[in-house]
Design an enzyme around this catalytic site. Sequence first.
Site, PDB file in Angstrom:
ATOM      1  N   GLY A  54       0.836  -1.199   0.000  1.00 13.50           N
ATOM      2  CA  GLY A  54       0.000   0.000   0.000  1.00 13.50           C
ATOM      3  C   GLY A  54       0.867   1.244   0.000  1.00 13.50           C
ATOM      4  CE  LYS A  55       5.346   4.990  -0.184  1.00 16.05           C
ATOM      5  NZ  LYS A  55       6.520   4.228   0.287  1.00 16.05           N
TER       6      LYS A  55
END
Length: 416
Positions: free
Chosen positions: A105-106
């Site tokens: 994720g980011k």
Amino acid sequence: MPKHGSVFSAMLQEFEGAARILDLDPGIWQILTHPKRQIVVSCPIQRDNGQIEVFTGYRVQYNITLGPAKGGIRYHPGVTLDEVTALAAWMTWKCAVAQVPFGGGKGGIICDPTTMSKRELEALTRRYTAEIIDAIGPEKDVPAPDVNTDAQIMAWFMDTYSMHVGHTATAVVTGKPVEMGGSLGRREATGRGVMIIARESARHLGFELKGSTVAVQGFGNVGSIGAELMHAEGAKIVAATDWKGGVHNPKGLDMPALLAWAAEHKTVAGFPGSEPITNDQLFALDVDVLVPAALENQITAENQASIKAKMVIEGANGPTTPDAHHALHKRGVFVVPDILANAGGVTTSYFEWVQDRHGYFWSEKEVNERLEVKMVEAFDAVLKTAKKHNVDMRTAAYIVAINRVATVTRMRGMYA
Ligand code: NAD
């Protein structure tokens, strides 16, 4: 093509090379090249001057097949959805290479934190957390610091989430202050991982870090701690640069004194007993180990030919352009890719999450010993794959990562 578009394309290019060697079936190929979830939120806050301003925030969960999404949150004016998506994809591969049970994720908010007060940053962090609250949680998505975000921002993030769910939930983010559920050893983890990977790479090439020569571009968290720990292993750090300048001493820089100098002056430049050096001069030094630990796209098609190092350990994310990487590999330079070389950070983030969920905290020695085991295992798996397929370490790292995610995707089957 916009710059941000090319970030995701670069990720796809690296993916495709490895996926072809794996003979990945087209269905899995499609799944692994599409983000699972992209969230876009508007975060209004009241500025100190009384005016309301709306900031755009993103959270991308690229792939959550192996576990909760994991990846940092970036505060920067240049944040784009495509860049965040590419970074979330890279986190997917990094977690899979490191064999930590996370997806990728980011997150990011388009803002310029240098123009914001502490109160404004707190308000923005809390509003962003509230806007993405349904998507995050220890079982769902566990953010961490990235560019321009730190332990304090993680503390506000954790507090906001905890207020919403009605209990203290330390495991919702990593990179927290140690006093509130952070892990000992996290601050040093990426640099320690760089040292371990450099040591293993040297052994593979037939030499020891002890007595070898090292040049480090970037003297921040990763570069300075990586250099300090390689020095502790007996390596000679002959050069270091940062955004203000660089220092060189072929006999070896006095590391304890350089660290103290950099802490006091906020730069290595001007360190007594050294000569000034530029990045390009540093890259061209006749050293055993080169560690780019500053920014992306530093080793390019233009400057790669000057590199004499036996190996390049990518402390930074994306420091070598694809063309430069190809040329270095062709002339026998051993390049260890970012998704392996700097995976010490996410590995210790995993340890932080485990400790938070157990409510039992390990000593620094225990954290470091476990990191050592994980990094050596990851290095061995990638090296074995590189030999098996006769490919460079970057392609091998992608093969290992894609294969792990693809295998579990197939096992879990298709829910429809
Ligand atoms: P940092 O901000 O602590 O340090 C960056 C260093 O690079 C500073 O010394 C800065 O002066 C230097 N620098 C900036 N521009 C430069 C230039 N033009 N020439 C030479 N040096 C320059 O950041 P960091 O946490 O050490 O991160 C460095 C890299 O490592 C980034 O690519 C980051 O994404 C990556 N990384 C960091 C971690 C982590 O845990 N900190 C984990 C994985 C990857």
